[in-house]
Scaffold this motif. Structure first.
Motif, PDB file in Angstrom:
ATOM      1  N   CYS A 204       0.791  -1.188   0.223  1.00 14.80           N
ATOM      2  CA  CYS A 204      -0.063  -0.075  -0.047  1.00 14.80           C
ATOM      3  C   CYS A 204       0.758   1.117   0.044  1.00 14.80           C
ATOM      4  O   CYS A 204       1.746   1.271   0.761  1.00 14.80           O
ATOM      5  CB  CYS A 204      -0.856  -0.082   1.074  1.00 14.80           C
ATOM      6  SG  CYS A 204      -1.795   1.679   1.373  1.00 14.80           S
ATOM      7  N   VAL A 205       0.493   2.174  -0.903  1.00 16.62           N
ATOM      8  CA  VAL A 205       1.443   3.303  -0.766  1.00 16.62           C
ATOM      9  C   VAL A 205       1.180   4.335   0.372  1.00 16.62           C
ATOM     10  O   VAL A 205       2.208   5.367   0.580  1.00 16.62           O
ATOM     11  CB  VAL A 205       0.665   4.337  -2.113  1.00 16.62           C
ATOM     12  CG1 VAL A 205       1.084   3.628  -3.346  1.00 16.62           C
ATOM     13  CG2 VAL A 205      -0.399   4.569  -1.927  1.00 16.62           C
TER      14      VAL A 205
ATOM     15  N   PRO B 161     -14.016  -6.623  -4.857  1.00 19.97           N
ATOM     16  CA  PRO B 161     -14.502  -5.360  -4.822  1.00 19.97           C
ATOM     17  C   PRO B 161     -13.667  -4.039  -4.471  1.00 19.97           C
ATOM     18  O   PRO B 161     -14.117  -2.928  -4.632  1.00 19.97           O
ATOM     19  CB  PRO B 161     -15.391  -5.570  -3.716  1.00 19.97           C
ATOM     20  CG  PRO B 161     -14.820  -6.587  -2.908  1.00 19.97           C
ATOM     21  CD  PRO B 161     -14.381  -7.470  -4.283  1.00 19.97           C
ATOM     22  N   LEU B 162     -12.329  -4.323  -4.343  1.00 15.30           N
ATOM     23  CA  LEU B 162     -11.426  -3.167  -3.861  1.00 15.30           C
ATOM     24  C   LEU B 162     -10.972  -2.447  -5.174  1.00 15.30           C
ATOM     25  O   LEU B 162     -10.228  -1.701  -5.114  1.00 15.30           O
ATOM     26  CB  LEU B 162     -10.269  -3.582  -3.030  1.00 15.30           C
ATOM     27  CG  LEU B 162     -10.676  -4.115  -1.679  1.00 15.30           C
ATOM     28  CD1 LEU B 162      -9.522  -4.836  -0.988  1.00 15.30           C
ATOM     29  CD2 LEU B 162     -11.189  -2.940  -0.870  1.00 15.30           C
ATOM     30  N   PHE B 163     -11.125  -3.273  -6.378  1.00 20.97           N
ATOM     31  CA  PHE B 163     -10.962  -2.558  -7.547  1.00 20.97           C
ATOM     32  C   PHE B 163     -12.204  -2.046  -7.992  1.00 20.97           C
ATOM     33  O   PHE B 163     -12.928  -2.777  -8.856  1.00 20.97           O
ATOM     34  CB  PHE B 163     -10.523  -3.730  -8.751  1.00 20.97           C
ATOM     35  CG  PHE B 163      -9.794  -2.993  -9.812  1.00 20.97           C
ATOM     36  CD1 PHE B 163      -8.556  -2.291  -9.866  1.00 20.97           C
ATOM     37  CD2 PHE B 163     -10.619  -3.616 -11.152  1.00 20.97           C
ATOM     38  CE1 PHE B 163      -8.210  -1.887 -11.211  1.00 20.97           C
ATOM     39  CE2 PHE B 163     -10.154  -2.744 -12.296  1.00 20.97           C
ATOM     40  CZ  PHE B 163      -8.812  -2.031 -12.121  1.00 20.97           C
TER      41      PHE B 163
ATOM     42  N   ASN C 257      -7.045   0.185  -7.733  1.00 22.44           N
ATOM     43  CA  ASN C 257      -7.258  -0.613  -6.549  1.00 22.44           C
ATOM     44  C   ASN C 257      -7.333   0.228  -5.198  1.00 22.44           C
ATOM     45  O   ASN C 257      -6.683   1.301  -5.376  1.00 22.44           O
ATOM     46  CB  ASN C 257      -5.752  -1.352  -6.802  1.00 22.44           C
ATOM     47  CG  ASN C 257      -5.890  -2.304  -7.598  1.00 22.44           C
ATOM     48  OD1 ASN C 257      -6.503  -3.586  -7.611  1.00 22.44           O
ATOM     49  ND2 ASN C 257      -5.244  -2.272  -8.731  1.00 22.44           N
ATOM     50  N   HIS C 258      -8.000  -0.489  -4.309  1.00 23.92           N
ATOM     51  CA  HIS C 258      -7.689   0.322  -3.088  1.00 23.92           C
ATOM     52  C   HIS C 258      -7.129  -0.627  -1.646  1.00 23.92           C
ATOM     53  O   HIS C 258      -7.365  -1.952  -1.967  1.00 23.92           O
ATOM     54  CB  HIS C 258      -9.270   0.531  -2.791  1.00 23.92           C
ATOM     55  CG  HIS C 258     -10.124   1.723  -3.549  1.00 23.92           C
ATOM     56  ND1 HIS C 258     -10.180   1.348  -4.902  1.00 23.92           N
ATOM     57  CD2 HIS C 258     -10.346   2.966  -3.297  1.00 23.92           C
ATOM     58  CE1 HIS C 258     -10.704   2.836  -5.511  1.00 23.92           C
ATOM     59  NE2 HIS C 258     -10.766   3.540  -4.446  1.00 23.92           N
TER      60      HIS C 258
ATOM     61  N   VAL D  30      -6.152   5.010  -1.976  1.00 23.04           N
ATOM     62  CA  VAL D  30      -6.208   4.502  -3.524  1.00 23.04           C
ATOM     63  C   VAL D  30      -4.791   4.115  -4.103  1.00 23.04           C
ATOM     64  O   VAL D  30      -3.854   5.042  -3.859  1.00 23.04           O
ATOM     65  CB  VAL D  30      -6.786   5.789  -4.335  1.00 23.04           C
ATOM     66  CG1 VAL D  30      -6.700   5.432  -5.799  1.00 23.04           C
ATOM     67  CG2 VAL D  30      -8.254   5.902  -4.225  1.00 23.04           C
ATOM     68  N   GLN D  31      -4.551   3.250  -4.679  1.00 23.35           N
ATOM     69  CA  GLN D  31      -3.320   2.838  -5.392  1.00 23.35           C
ATOM     70  C   GLN D  31      -3.404   3.127  -6.868  1.00 23.35           C
ATOM     71  O   GLN D  31      -3.696   2.509  -7.707  1.00 23.35           O
ATOM     72  CB  GLN D  31      -3.011   1.398  -5.174  1.00 23.35           C
ATOM     73  CG  GLN D  31      -3.644   0.743  -4.010  1.00 23.35           C
ATOM     74  CD  GLN D  31      -2.638   1.188  -2.777  1.00 23.35           C
ATOM     75  OE1 GLN D  31      -1.580   1.014  -2.731  1.00 23.35           O
ATOM     76  NE2 GLN D  31      -3.496   1.698  -1.742  1.00 23.35           N
ATOM     77  N   GLU D  32      -2.793   4.428  -7.283  1.00 21.98           N
ATOM     78  CA  GLU D  32      -2.931   4.780  -8.674  1.00 21.98           C
ATOM     79  C   GLU D  32      -2.514   3.928  -9.560  1.00 21.98           C
ATOM     80  O   GLU D  32      -1.389   3.302  -9.490  1.00 21.98           O
ATOM     81  CB  GLU D  32      -2.425   6.294  -8.673  1.00 21.98           C
ATOM     82  CG  GLU D  32      -2.693   7.259  -7.567  1.00 21.98           C
ATOM     83  CD  GLU D  32      -3.665   8.156  -8.194  1.00 21.98           C
ATOM     84  OE1 GLU D  32      -4.307   7.894  -9.331  1.00 21.98           O
ATOM     85  OE2 GLU D  32      -4.178   9.162  -7.358  1.00 21.98           O
ATOM     86  N   ASP D  33      -2.997   3.892 -10.754  1.00 26.49           N
ATOM     87  CA  ASP D  33      -2.431   2.800 -11.838  1.00 26.49           C
ATOM     88  C   ASP D  33      -1.195   3.055 -12.358  1.00 26.49           C
ATOM     89  O   ASP D  33      -0.316   2.290 -12.490  1.00 26.49           O
ATOM     90  CB  ASP D  33      -3.485   2.856 -12.958  1.00 26.49           C
ATOM     91  CG  ASP D  33      -4.380   1.518 -12.909  1.00 26.49           C
ATOM     92  OD1 ASP D  33      -4.374   0.831 -12.010  1.00 26.49           O
ATOM     93  OD2 ASP D  33      -5.548   1.608 -13.716  1.00 26.49           O
TER      94      ASP D  33
END
Ligand SMILES: [Zn+2]
Length: 186
Positions: free
Chosen positions: A68-69, A117-119, A134-135, A142-145
């Protein structure tokens, strides 16, 4: 649940009926009955020349472990990968690509992605509908693409040549249509 209507030319009525489609007398339109998967009817789910930029009969959900960022804990991240597909607007064949910054998906893909569901769409105040991202399962970040797709070493940079065991590919049944940016790795 919203009914999924089908776009069926009259000469294919017998065919779509044989697949089990139901007829809506009021709308004068075929639709997917609740007990059947929309994937069965993928060729009729959207009209030709639809709003979707990419079409693929060989699509996968790729799952990988990431960090996770924000909270730095280990999370599952996913993306869409296609062995083959078509750039609908240019009518160009595409091979072995991932799709990032997804902003539209068809019903077939939406049904498949219910497993993850987290996407989901990133909710942002400055735009009506954000792209899929993705979350984090722990903190929700939020995990930015672009952090997952852009650079060599990013988890989805080169899915076609990923280390065995580092990713899991879940095949999607039937044709999927979506809009986003496609990339081929190197
Ligand atoms: Zn987190």
């Amino acid at each position: 649940m919203d009914r999924i209507y089908l776009y069926v030319p009259p000469e294919e009525y017998a065919g779509v009926e044989a697949y089990g489609a139901s007829w809506d007398e009021d709308a004068k339109c075929w639709y997917v009955p609740e007990h059947l998967s929309p994937a069965v009817f993928s060729r009729w789910v959207e009209d030709e020349g639809s709003e979707f930029g990419i079409s693929s009969d060989e699509a996968f959900v790729v799952s990988a472990k990431g960090e996770c960022v924000q909270c730095r804990r280990e999370i599952e991240v996913v993306c869409i990968y296609c062995e083959s597909g078509v750039d609908v607007e240019r009518d160009e064949p595409l091979m072995r690509f991932t799709v990032s910054a997804i902003w539209a998906i068809d019903e077939v893909l939406a049904a498949a992605l219910a497993r993850w569901p987290l996407f989901r769409r990133e909710l942002r105040e400055d735009i009506d509908e954000g792209c899929f991202a993705n979350h984090c399962a722990h903190c929700g970040a939020v995990q930015e693409d672009y952090r997952l797709h852009s650079e060599p070493g990013d988890v989805f940079f080169n899915v076609a040549e990923a280390e065995p065991g580092s990713i899991a590919l879940v095949p999607l049944t039937g044709r999927v249509r979506l809009s986003g940016d496609y990339a081929f790795g190197v």
